[in-house]
Design a protein around this motif. Structure first.
Motif, PDB file in Angstrom:
ATOM      1  N   GLU A  36       0.833  -1.210   0.000  1.00  0.00           N
ATOM      2  CA  GLU A  36       0.000   0.000   0.000  1.00  0.00           C
ATOM      3  C   GLU A  36       0.864   1.254   0.000  1.00  0.00           C
ATOM      4  OE1 GLU A  36      -3.555   2.083   2.693  1.00  0.00           O
ATOM      5  OE2 GLU A  36      -2.785   0.084   3.196  1.00  0.00           O
ATOM      6  N   GLN A  37       1.913   1.245   0.771  1.00  0.00           N
ATOM      7  CA  GLN A  37       2.809   2.399   0.813  1.00  0.00           C
ATOM      8  C   GLN A  37       3.547   2.579  -0.505  1.00  0.00           C
ATOM      9  OE1 GLN A  37       5.007   1.152   4.305  1.00  0.00           O
ATOM     10  NE2 GLN A  37       4.106   2.810   5.531  1.00  0.00           N
ATOM     11  N   GLU A  44       1.267   4.367  -2.795  1.00  0.00           N
ATOM     12  CA  GLU A  44       1.175   5.777  -2.394  1.00  0.00           C
ATOM     13  C   GLU A  44       2.404   6.554  -2.866  1.00  0.00           C
ATOM     14  OE1 GLU A  44       0.790   8.442   1.723  1.00  0.00           O
ATOM     15  OE2 GLU A  44       0.548   6.253   1.808  1.00  0.00           O
TER      16      GLU A  44
END
Length: 217
Positions: free
Chosen positions: A171-172, A175
């Motif tokens: 997820e990071q 991002e």
């Protein structure tokens, strides 16, 4: 003079876009302090050189919020030549740890430039000249354009190092990839304005050459 008033006076230096600083509610401040700690821990793991630099440059991180009324200026962070070593962060923004990493890289970048300018300016442009900014809607003096373009490269560098280090989860990573694309667009906008209009001192030319060389990699 109370400290909040002093901070506000020293960072609210643009008559065209005044803003007010207010103390954040305790729960909001606590959550923001946790994100700052998590951001520094992430940098310790994935980009320790920047983590160490932040701890040298940033001697004070002040948390604040703006007023709630309609039309109030919304700020993410603020720095001032007159508050070297201190930054102000909006406790309501920077919702993720990576947002906070970029906020710290951004505001510390302004402080770094302030320090470099202790003996002279980066540019020779008149303060009254105004140009489109890569990070703000309102036209800015060339010094502001140079600062914005430089800190955009610094934010890109911070999260790109974290991405390459392997410390981020999936997820990071997603991002960061979105952030990197935005930083490249903003840098391109800023550097185009700089190339057309900036009149650099030797110091300013050297500083921007470093940012330009990094973004060209």
């Amino acid at each position: 003079m109370p400290r909040p008033d002093r901070y506000g006076r020293l960072v609210d230096t643009d008559p065209g876009m005044p803003f007010r600083l207010l103390p954040p509610p305790a729960p909001l401040a606590s959550a923001c302090r946790d994100r700052i700690a998590a951001a520094l821990a992430l940098l310790d793991a994935g980009y320790p050189v920047l983590a160490a630099e932040l701890r040298v440059i940033l001697r004070e991180i002040v948390l604040a919020v703006g007023p709630d009324e309609r039309g109030a200026v919304v700020f993410d962070g603020a720095s001032s030549f007159m508050l070297w070593g201190a930054i102000i962060l909006n406790a309501r923004t920077h919702k993720t740890v990576l947002d906070m990493v970029q906020a710290l890289a951004h505001e510390s970048g302004h402080n770094l430039l302030f320090g470099l300018c202790a003996d002279g300016p980066l540019i020779e442009n008149d303060e009254a000249e105004r140009y489109a900014s890569p990070l703000r809607l309102d036209p800015r003096p060339m010094d502001g354009i140079v600062h914005a373009t430089y800190v955009t490269a610094r934010m890109h560098q911070a999260v790109d190092h974290l991405l390459e280090s392997g410390v981020l989860n999936a997820e990071q990573e997603a991002e960061v990839r979105a952030s990197l694309a935005g930083h490249r667009r903003a840098f391109a906008d800023g550097i185009a304005t700089i190339d057309r209009h900036a009149r650099f001192t030797p110091l300013g030319a050297a500083v921007m050459a470093g940012a330009r060389d990094y973004m060209a990699l």
